[in-house]
Design an enzyme around this catalytic site. Structure first.
Site, PDB file in Angstrom:
ATOM      1  N   ALA A  60       0.807  -1.232   0.000  1.00 33.74           N
ATOM      2  CA  ALA A  60       0.000   0.000   0.000  1.00 33.74           C
ATOM      3  C   ALA A  60       0.835   1.276   0.000  1.00 33.74           C
ATOM      4  O   ALA A  60       0.338   2.337   0.357  1.00 33.74           O
ATOM      5  CB  ALA A  60      -0.966  -0.015   1.182  1.00 33.74           C
TER       6      ALA A  60
ATOM      7  N   TYR B  72       2.350 -13.194 -15.345  1.00 28.24           N
ATOM      8  CA  TYR B  72       1.372 -12.327 -14.661  1.00 28.24           C
ATOM      9  C   TYR B  72      -0.044 -12.892 -14.812  1.00 28.24           C
ATOM     10  O   TYR B  72      -0.799 -12.977 -13.837  1.00 28.24           O
ATOM     11  CB  TYR B  72       1.468 -10.919 -15.266  1.00 28.24           C
TER      12      TYR B  72
END
Ligand code: NAD
Length: 246
Positions: free
Chosen positions: A9, A154
């Site tokens: 974050a 990914y």
């Protein structure tokens, strides 16, 4: 006061989700990668969260490491008392066509994007099970739904997250815990700043709304999934892509 953990974050979507959940009234545990630059960015995010009158504390940990996650979850539980929301946001890309993709690139992306969800969900779900409540929100991607050239690693990790989301929903639903995923399309963040102009133009051509998404548009849906408004929503994947595919 309810508590939310957001992994990775210190910037981008994760930082925006942390601030939105602080605005919603959650105390915030800000996980960040243990580097000096991430620490400095995460401390700024904590300050912005605190402006909403909530507690916000930074927890450095590499979420690809099982033992580090176990220790961090213990520390967060000790500090805040409850864990009500987990947002598995941390992620990396190491793009390249499969023919040229190294084993190291594959393993690194799977470790950070996919194994981290195992590491965090396992320890947080144990706490939530005792509480008989909680919301887990995973950051998938349109790459996990539809595939994307140059993102074998990914898209593998993001497709796995969708399977993990549905399994978590089924295993913990009877304990009052919901688990959902959001699948962002093309969102303007440091991750997508790495793309070339040609790659960006090609993406935008496929989007019904003909623009990139903003981080706030992801945080808004996460806020809904973290709230009691979504109490009967679980095991779902919500695409936030401006109509990339329909
Ligand atoms: P970003 O690169 O801006 O942020 C990713 C964050 O994860 C960074 O703060 C980074 O430090 C952190 N991180 C990386 N490895 C870590 C580790 N081992 N331990 C702890 N933290 C770690 O990317 P973003 O665009 O904000 O992406 C956030 C999430 O959204 C990712 O899971 C990404 O795959 C997903 N997503 C992004 C987009 C997009 O268009 N930006 C699209 C679909 C999905």
């Amino acid at each position: 006061m309810a508590t939310a953990i957001i992994t990775g974050a210190s910037q981008g979507i994760g930082a925006c989700i942390a601030k939105r959940l602080a605005k919603d009234g959650f105390d915030i545990a800000i996980n960040h990668y243990p580097s000096e630059s991430d620490k400095a960015n995460a401390e700024n995010v904590a300050k912005e969260c605190q402006e909403f009158g909530v507690k916000a504390i930074c927890f450095p940990a590499d979420v690809s490491k099982y033992a580090d996650c176990e220790e961090m979850v213990k520390a967060i539980k000790a500090e805040f008392g409850t864990i009500d929301v987990l947002v598995n946001n941390a992620g990396i890309t190491k793009d390249g066509l499969l023919a040229r993709m190294s084993e190291e690139s594959y393993d690194a992306v799977i470790a950070v994007n996919q194994k981290s969800v195992f590491n965090m969900t396992k320890h947080v779900a144990t706490v939530m099970m005792r509480q008989r409540s909680g919301h887990i929100i995973n950051l998938a991607s349109v790459a996990g739904l539809y595939g994307n050239p140059g993102q074998f690693n990914y898209s593998a990790s993001k497709a796995a997250i969708i399977g993990m989301t549905k399994t978590t929903a089924k295993e913990f639903g009877s304990r009052g815990i919901t688990c959902n995923a959001v699948a962002p399309g093309f969102i303007k963040t440091p991750m997508t700043d790495k793309l070339t102009d040609a790659q960006r133009d090609a993406m935008i051509a496929q989007i019904a709304m003909k623009r990139y998404g903003e981080v706030e548009e992801i945080a808004g849906v996460v806020s809904f999934l973290a709230s009691s408004d979504s109490s009967y929503v679980t095991g779902q994947v919500i695409e936030i892509s401006g109509g990339l595919s329909m």
